[in-house]
Design an enzyme around this catalytic site. Sequence first.
Site, PDB file in Angstrom:
ATOM      1  N   ARG A   1      -2.920  -1.897  -3.091  1.00 50.56           N
ATOM      2  CA  ARG A   1      -4.066  -1.025  -2.858  1.00 50.56           C
ATOM      3  C   ARG A   1      -3.950   0.169  -3.804  1.00 50.56           C
ATOM      4  NH1 ARG A   1      -4.852   3.666   1.350  1.00 50.56           N
ATOM      5  NH2 ARG A   1      -7.009   4.132   0.877  1.00 50.56           N
TER       6      ARG A   1
ATOM      7  N   HIS B   1     -12.689   3.922   0.879  1.00 54.98           N
ATOM      8  CA  HIS B   1     -12.668   2.907   1.957  1.00 54.98           C
ATOM      9  C   HIS B   1     -13.435   1.654   1.542  1.00 54.98           C
ATOM     10  CE1 HIS B   1     -12.294   6.272   5.244  1.00 54.98           C
ATOM     11  NE2 HIS B   1     -11.096   5.782   4.950  1.00 54.98           N
TER      12      HIS B   1
ATOM     13  N   GLU C   1      -8.222  -4.554   5.840  1.00 52.48           N
ATOM     14  CA  GLU C   1      -8.220  -4.318   4.400  1.00 52.48           C
ATOM     15  C   GLU C   1      -7.144  -5.149   3.694  1.00 52.48           C
ATOM     16  OE1 GLU C   1      -8.294  -0.334   5.976  1.00 52.48           O
ATOM     17  OE2 GLU C   1      -9.019   0.339   4.024  1.00 52.48           O
TER      18      GLU C   1
ATOM     19  N   ASN D   1       0.861  -1.181   0.000  1.00 55.18           N
ATOM     20  CA  ASN D   1       0.000   0.000   0.000  1.00 55.18           C
ATOM     21  C   ASN D   1       0.898   1.233   0.000  1.00 55.18           C
ATOM     22  OD1 ASN D   1      -1.732   2.086   0.592  1.00 55.18           O
ATOM     23  ND2 ASN D   1      -2.632   1.128   2.407  1.00 55.18           N
TER      24      ASN D   1
ATOM     25  N   ARG E   1      -8.101  10.123  20.833  1.00 50.88           N
ATOM     26  CA  ARG E   1      -7.615   9.818  22.194  1.00 50.88           C
ATOM     27  C   ARG E   1      -7.317  11.094  22.968  1.00 50.88           C
ATOM     28  NH1 ARG E   1      -3.808   5.162  19.931  1.00 50.88           N
ATOM     29  NH2 ARG E   1      -3.834   6.707  18.298  1.00 50.88           N
TER      30      ARG E   1
ATOM     31  N   ARG F   1     -10.499  16.631   8.230  1.00 41.82           N
ATOM     32  CA  ARG F   1     -11.354  17.050   7.109  1.00 41.82           C
ATOM     33  C   ARG F   1     -12.709  17.539   7.627  1.00 41.82           C
ATOM     34  NH1 ARG F   1     -10.268  11.628   4.407  1.00 41.82           N
ATOM     35  NH2 ARG F   1      -8.311  11.908   3.282  1.00 41.82           N
TER      36      ARG F   1
ATOM     37  N   GLY G   1     -13.908   3.651  15.631  1.00 44.71           N
ATOM     38  CA  GLY G   1     -15.047   2.729  15.675  1.00 44.71           C
ATOM     39  C   GLY G   1     -14.794   1.503  16.537  1.00 44.71           C
TER      40      GLY G   1
HETATM   41  P1  ADP Z   1      -6.264   5.625   9.731  1.00 50.20           P
HETATM   42  O1  ADP Z   1      -7.514   6.142   9.094  1.00 50.20           O
HETATM   43  O2  ADP Z   1      -5.122   6.578   9.664  1.00 50.20           O
HETATM   44  O3  ADP Z   1      -5.935   4.196   9.386  1.00 50.20           O
HETATM   45  P2  ADP Z   1      -7.039   4.595  12.328  1.00 50.20           P
HETATM   46  O4  ADP Z   1      -8.062   3.636  11.843  1.00 50.20           O
HETATM   47  O5  ADP Z   1      -5.824   4.060  13.000  1.00 50.20           O
HETATM   48  O6  ADP Z   1      -6.614   5.654  11.256  1.00 50.20           O
HETATM   49  O7  ADP Z   1      -7.785   5.574  13.367  1.00 50.20           O
HETATM   50  C1  ADP Z   1      -7.173   6.682  13.929  1.00 50.20           C
HETATM   51  C2  ADP Z   1      -8.115   7.261  14.971  1.00 50.20           C
HETATM   52  O8  ADP Z   1      -8.495   6.233  15.872  1.00 50.20           O
HETATM   53  C3  ADP Z   1      -7.492   8.377  15.810  1.00 50.20           C
HETATM   54  O9  ADP Z   1      -8.451   9.399  16.029  1.00 50.20           O
HETATM   55  C4  ADP Z   1      -7.186   7.677  17.108  1.00 50.20           C
HETATM   56  O10 ADP Z   1      -7.258   8.541  18.186  1.00 50.20           O
HETATM   57  C5  ADP Z   1      -8.290   6.662  17.197  1.00 50.20           C
HETATM   58  N1  ADP Z   1      -7.888   5.542  18.053  1.00 50.20           N
HETATM   59  C6  ADP Z   1      -7.056   4.533  17.750  1.00 50.20           C
HETATM   60  N2  ADP Z   1      -6.907   3.705  18.820  1.00 50.20           N
HETATM   61  C7  ADP Z   1      -7.681   4.211  19.801  1.00 50.20           C
HETATM   62  C8  ADP Z   1      -7.964   3.843  21.150  1.00 50.20           C
HETATM   63  N3  ADP Z   1      -7.424   2.755  21.683  1.00 50.20           N
HETATM   64  N4  ADP Z   1      -8.812   4.615  21.861  1.00 50.20           N
HETATM   65  C9  ADP Z   1      -9.354   5.728  21.316  1.00 50.20           C
HETATM   66  N5  ADP Z   1      -9.135   6.130  20.037  1.00 50.20           N
HETATM   67  C10 ADP Z   1      -8.314   5.396  19.303  1.00 50.20           C
END
Ligand code: ADP
Length: 379
Positions: free
Chosen positions: A90, A179, A363, A7, A284, A240, A332
Amino acid sequence: MNILVVNCGSSSIKYQLFCMEKHISLLSGIAEKIGSSESFIIHHKGDKLHKVKIALNDYFSGIEKIAQLLMHPAWGVIKDKSQIHAIGHRVVHGGEEFRSSVLIDKYVMKRIKFYSKLAPLHNPPAYNGIKATKKLFSDTKQVAVFDTAFHQTMPEEAFLYGLPYKLYKKYCIRRYGFHGTSHRYVAQAAAKELKKPLEKLKLITCHLGNGCSIAAIKHGRSVDTSMGFTPLEGLVMGTRCGDIDPALVGYIMEKEKLNIEQVNALMNRKSGLLGISGISNDMRDLLTCAKAGNKRARLAIDIFIYKVKKYIGSYIAAMNGADAIILTAGIGENVSVIKARLLRELSNVIGEKIKMLTIHTEEERLIALDTFKLIQNKK
Ligand code: ADP
């Protein structure tokens, strides 16, 4: 059979090697800051991590070094290149042409380059990465898996904007959605968990990471999704802005004396959770600050959740019902308060009938599976 998934981002290469018979990931890693003097690779084998500081001038040197790591006596798992049986890439944009994954040949290469006009930041790195990989693995079959492909089943009423129709014909202006691999993966996983065929389910998949999008998946086909012509449309994301009144673009340009590039940067990189909170794009950090009483952090989280809730509601309407809502990606999967709030605030809409599941998105695994299927068919 071992399949390597690659990727390529604007200055990074993520990779993961899968053993298809055992359904396991053998190795993974990321080469970062390619093209700068500070480039490095973080390589994972099991729960062990190996950091290599090394000058990587371009994608070719990145791929070459990654290949060396895959074959490294201590950090690798294979002896030579022939033990990588296929490579899956990807690719963000496949336009209206690529509705599923494809084996890469000269024509596909040309088209990936062509669709750079629709994804100028994303397709060129993928194209250059594939070129570099082909140079190093000239005998290995390679597959392209497009982020946009899964959403190509959207009907016209969902993918067309209320703009003059001729602009769609002239410039391919329409909603594409992104996505797609993640939405497709978690939809399949949800069907397994619900023990029902995907073809019989109405699902709302919420990919909430740094970039965020929601999809309405009716009987296994994406019928709507929140991202549009670019990934800027839809939810409020890390940086965004998501949906705004389009008249604001000109208004902000005039008031702030910005050119197109600058206003695009404002909407893509300085807005969203970061822009509202003034603190961070990272959920976080915002959760910590909100807990400590920071009002703007709380506001950013509230706006984020409100938007997710509205999209879920609209997709229940779009599909005339839903069987499950799936939460995935960084936010999520990890932020349980979001799930709890959605369950509480949508309790009348969800009722007994709609389940809410958290599913880890993979993915890369789906890219490996698509690659595996395509090369099997070719034999
Ligand atoms: P990307 O879209 O860059 O792949 P991720 O799927 O890793 O991103 O998601 C990043 C987001 O998820 C950030 O806002 C981060 O704070 C949140 N996040 C990741 N792990 C946790 C966690 N354990 N608790 C709360 N938020 C988290």
